[in-house]
Write an enzyme that holds these catalytic residues in place. Structure first.
Site, PDB file in Angstrom:
ATOM      1  N   ASP A  39      -1.560  -0.251   6.068  1.00 21.47           N
ATOM      2  CA  ASP A  39      -1.864   0.384   7.349  1.00 21.47           C
ATOM      3  C   ASP A  39      -3.341   0.334   7.711  1.00 21.47           C
ATOM      4  O   ASP A  39      -3.719   0.680   8.830  1.00 21.47           O
ATOM      5  CB  ASP A  39      -1.437   1.854   7.313  1.00 21.47           C
ATOM      6  CG  ASP A  39      -2.266   2.662   6.316  1.00 21.47           C
ATOM      7  OD1 ASP A  39      -2.184   2.361   5.102  1.00 21.47           O
ATOM      8  OD2 ASP A  39      -3.004   3.564   6.741  1.00 21.47           O
ATOM      9  N   ASP A  98      -0.221   5.406   0.734  1.00 24.43           N
ATOM     10  CA  ASP A  98      -0.424   6.436   1.748  1.00 24.43           C
ATOM     11  C   ASP A  98      -0.715   5.809   3.108  1.00 24.43           C
ATOM     12  O   ASP A  98      -1.601   4.968   3.246  1.00 24.43           O
ATOM     13  CB  ASP A  98      -1.583   7.352   1.326  1.00 24.43           C
ATOM     14  CG  ASP A  98      -1.485   8.728   1.954  1.00 24.43           C
ATOM     15  OD1 ASP A  98      -0.677   8.901   2.886  1.00 24.43           O
ATOM     16  OD2 ASP A  98      -2.204   9.637   1.527  1.00 24.43           O
ATOM     17  N   ASP A 157       0.844  -1.191   0.000  1.00 21.60           N
ATOM     18  CA  ASP A 157       0.000   0.000   0.000  1.00 21.60           C
ATOM     19  C   ASP A 157       0.885   1.249   0.000  1.00 21.60           C
ATOM     20  O   ASP A 157       2.092   1.174   0.261  1.00 21.60           O
ATOM     21  CB  ASP A 157      -0.898  -0.033   1.241  1.00 21.60           C
ATOM     22  CG  ASP A 157      -1.798   1.180   1.339  1.00 21.60           C
ATOM     23  OD1 ASP A 157      -2.539   1.440   0.374  1.00 21.60           O
ATOM     24  OD2 ASP A 157      -1.732   1.874   2.365  1.00 21.60           O
TER      25      ASP A 157
END
Length: 256
Positions: free
Chosen positions: A208, A14, A12
């Site tokens: 995240d 951001d 991933d």
């Protein structure tokens, strides 16, 4: 810490590698260790607005190793899905440059008149007219596809309305739910694995967000590494009842 040597990584962006305009400490070192170990990876993002070239350039601005071929977006996965399931279709697009480009790349005809398919992603010029055209086309029988349903889009300003917010409006107006392509659905995962060339049991998803990155792995049978530098914390794991395979506070803590 890890119990096996993974042969491929889906990573991933951001919240995992950077936050807004700042690179997250340890991210560059983590990626360089993957390169030095000759382990293939793809940057896997739900953001459908950018071209792979633009994403790669943005990553390189942080010092992260990236080429367009190492980027796979929800726009690309959506175009691949439509090419496979709705070949030679007329498509009405609610979206931005990345989505338009991906659909053109697979020879779709883009139109706002009697489309076969309505596709909706992040669109910062979304308005009543676009919602009306999309919902009327869906009511008339067009297939309805969403690149992703992320409720918000993280920016330097804060959390802005995301593709999910737009698709809620279209879905409510048309009384239809879309086929969703991006994380946490497994459609994008299967396409990414095919491109990466690894199997589920030899791949690691790094992210995240419990509700997108980690849930994708849970649903798709792929191990997950949650890093607590973005959306969710260790305390959230129990709250959301979504369990990552591994959790680290910084990517430097992960042994490649």
């Amino acid at each position: 810490m890890n119990r096996k040597q993974y042969q491929g990584y889906l990573i991933d962006l951001d919240g995992t590698l950077y936050r807004g305009i700042e690179v997250i400490p340890g991210a560059v070192h983590f990626m360089k260790r993957l390169v030095e170990s000759n382990i293939p990876y793809l940057y896997l993002t739900n953001n459908s607005s950018r071209l792979p070239e633009q994403v790669a350039k943005h990553l390189r601005s942080f010092g992260l190793p990236a080429t367009p071929e190492q980027v796979y977006t929800s726009a690309m996965a959506t175009a691949q899905y439509i090419q496979k399931n709705h070949p030679r279709s007329k498509v009405f697009v609610v979206g931005e440059e990345g989505l338009y480009h991906a659909l053109i790349e697979v020879d779709m005809t883009l139109t706002d008149r009697e489309p076969d398919v309505v596709v909706a992603g992040i669109d910062r010029t979304f308005d009543y007219e676009k919602c009306k055209r999309a919902s009327l086309a869906i009511q008339a029988g067009a297939a309805y596809i969403a690149t992703n349903v992320d409720r918000v889009l993280p920016t330097e300003e804060g959390y802005l309305p995301g593709s999910g917010t737009i698709n809620i409006a279209i879905s409510h107006a048309s009384n239809r739910k879309p086929v969703v392509i991006g994380k946490p659905e497994t459609i994008i995962l299967q396409y990414a694995l095919e491109l990466l060339g690894t199997k589920e049991d030899e791949t690691l998803i790094v992210g995240d967000n419990l509700e997108t990155d980690i849930l994708t792995g849970v649903r798709g049978g792929v191990d997950t590494l949650m890093v607590t530098t973005g959306v969710h914390t260790r305390l959230d794991v129990e709250k959301y009842n979504i369990t990552p395979t591994f959790v680290v506070d910084h990517l430097d803590k992960w042994e490649i």
